[in-house]
Scaffold this motif. Structure first.
Motif, PDB file in Angstrom:
ATOM      1  N   ALA A 163       0.816  -1.215   0.000  1.00  0.00           N
ATOM      2  CA  ALA A 163       0.000   0.000   0.000  1.00  0.00           C
ATOM      3  C   ALA A 163       0.849   1.264   0.000  1.00  0.00           C
ATOM      4  O   ALA A 163       0.514   2.244  -0.671  1.00  0.00           O
ATOM      5  N   GLU A 164       1.957   1.242   0.728  1.00  0.00           N
ATOM      6  CA  GLU A 164       2.766   2.454   0.864  1.00  0.00           C
ATOM      7  C   GLU A 164       3.749   2.660  -0.287  1.00  0.00           C
ATOM      8  O   GLU A 164       3.937   3.786  -0.745  1.00  0.00           O
ATOM      9  N   LEU A 165       4.373   1.589  -0.764  1.00  0.00           N
ATOM     10  CA  LEU A 165       5.536   1.776  -1.633  1.00  0.00           C
ATOM     11  C   LEU A 165       5.541   1.046  -2.973  1.00  0.00           C
ATOM     12  O   LEU A 165       6.291   1.434  -3.866  1.00  0.00           O
ATOM     13  N   ALA A 166       4.787  -0.013  -3.124  1.00  0.00           N
ATOM     14  CA  ALA A 166       4.942  -0.859  -4.308  1.00  0.00           C
ATOM     15  C   ALA A 166       4.739  -0.126  -5.625  1.00  0.00           C
ATOM     16  O   ALA A 166       5.383  -0.457  -6.623  1.00  0.00           O
ATOM     17  N   ASP A 168       8.221   2.048  -5.908  1.00  0.00           N
ATOM     18  CA  ASP A 168       9.519   1.464  -5.586  1.00  0.00           C
ATOM     19  C   ASP A 168       9.592   0.067  -6.199  1.00  0.00           C
ATOM     20  O   ASP A 168       8.982  -0.876  -5.698  1.00  0.00           O
ATOM     21  N   ALA A 169      10.339  -0.068  -7.276  1.00  0.00           N
ATOM     22  CA  ALA A 169      10.412  -1.337  -8.008  1.00  0.00           C
ATOM     23  C   ALA A 169      10.967  -2.470  -7.151  1.00  0.00           C
ATOM     24  O   ALA A 169      10.557  -3.625  -7.305  1.00  0.00           O
ATOM     25  N   GLU A 170      11.891  -2.155  -6.254  1.00  0.00           N
ATOM     26  CA  GLU A 170      12.465  -3.218  -5.414  1.00  0.00           C
ATOM     27  C   GLU A 170      11.443  -3.734  -4.405  1.00  0.00           C
ATOM     28  O   GLU A 170      11.351  -4.945  -4.173  1.00  0.00           O
ATOM     29  N   VAL A 171      10.677  -2.849  -3.819  1.00  0.00           N
ATOM     30  CA  VAL A 171       9.612  -3.274  -2.910  1.00  0.00           C
ATOM     31  C   VAL A 171       8.569  -4.064  -3.688  1.00  0.00           C
ATOM     32  O   VAL A 171       8.090  -5.111  -3.225  1.00  0.00           O
ATOM     33  N   ALA A 172       8.222  -3.598  -4.880  1.00  0.00           N
ATOM     34  CA  ALA A 172       7.259  -4.311  -5.718  1.00  0.00           C
ATOM     35  C   ALA A 172       7.751  -5.719  -6.023  1.00  0.00           C
ATOM     36  O   ALA A 172       6.978  -6.685  -5.997  1.00  0.00           O
ATOM     37  N   SER A 173       9.035  -5.867  -6.296  1.00  0.00           N
ATOM     38  CA  SER A 173       9.610  -7.174  -6.603  1.00  0.00           C
ATOM     39  C   SER A 173       9.547  -8.112  -5.398  1.00  0.00           C
ATOM     40  O   SER A 173       9.168  -9.281  -5.529  1.00  0.00           O
ATOM     41  N   VAL A 174       9.910  -7.607  -4.223  1.00  0.00           N
ATOM     42  CA  VAL A 174       9.829  -8.418  -2.998  1.00  0.00           C
ATOM     43  C   VAL A 174       8.377  -8.819  -2.750  1.00  0.00           C
ATOM     44  O   VAL A 174       8.086  -9.981  -2.417  1.00  0.00           O
ATOM     45  N   SER A 175       7.461  -7.888  -2.931  1.00  0.00           N
ATOM     46  CA  SER A 175       6.042  -8.149  -2.698  1.00  0.00           C
ATOM     47  C   SER A 175       5.501  -9.179  -3.683  1.00  0.00           C
ATOM     48  O   SER A 175       4.753 -10.083  -3.304  1.00  0.00           O
TER      49      SER A 175
END
Length: 194
Positions: A110-113, A116-123
């Motif tokens: 909700a906050e970063l995906a 932020d591509a790296e957060v999206a990738s982890v998610s």
């Protein structure tokens, strides 16, 4: 000669994870992290690089631990659907503070995906792991006759992940436990063979 680290790196990440989980990425200051981890600024930068790198490491740890816990809980029951129901019902059984804290993974989405591509990738990686776990449990439920043969296990796995994430958001928004239990019950009933 380099000085040895004077702190437990794993414990520092765990403490940072708690701060990020409670406050979110943007609202967490470097000073918040330093206080929680009990280390100096230079040690943080030397060990983790920066706040963003530390956040990613904390998020990856959270996701790995959450996925392992989910898989363990899905194997803990003789009945696959009972295991799914227990996973979903557990949210309603949390304390008000735990429900308000939410899921660090869902909070990160909700906050970063979106930015932020790296957060999206982890998610995305975590979602794929959890979907696959739910897909496997639905396949088991189909073999046991708990779920009709016509149910697509892959779609059902995605449905269950979305139900879990939705319950987390709904709980964080303040829904009472009774409402969360109703959603969990309805979710499981929608899969059950009649």
């Amino acid at each position: 000669m380099a000085r040895p680290k004077e702190f437990d790196r794993d414990e520092a990440v765990r403490r940072a994870m708690g701060v990020f989980w409670e406050k979110g990425y943007e609202a967490t200051s470097t000073d918040d992290l330093l206080r929680a981890m009990g280390i100096g600024r230079q040690s943080m930068y030397d060990t983790f690089g920066d706040k963003h790198r530390l956040y990613l490491e904390a998020l990856q740890r959270y996701q790995a631990e959450s996925a392992a816990s989910l898989m363990e809980r899905l194997r803990a029951e003789d009945s696959p659907l009972a295991a799914v129901e227990r996973v979903l019902m557990a949210i309603a059984s949390e304390s008000a503070a735990e429900r308000a804290r939410g899921c660090m993974g869902v909070n990160a989405i909700a906050e970063l995906a979106q930015k932020d591509a790296e957060v999206a990738s982890v998610s995305k990686s975590a979602a794929m792991t959890c979907e696959a776990a739910f897909e496997r449990v639905v396949q088991q439920a189909k073999r046991r006759g708990e779920v009709p043969p016509s149910v697509d296990a892959r779609q059902a796995g995605r449905f269950l992940l979305n139900a879990l994430q939705g319950l987390r958001v709904t709980a964080k928004a303040g829904a009472p436990p009774a409402a969360l239990r109703e959603v969990a019950t309805f979710t499981v009933a929608s899969l059950r063979a009649r």
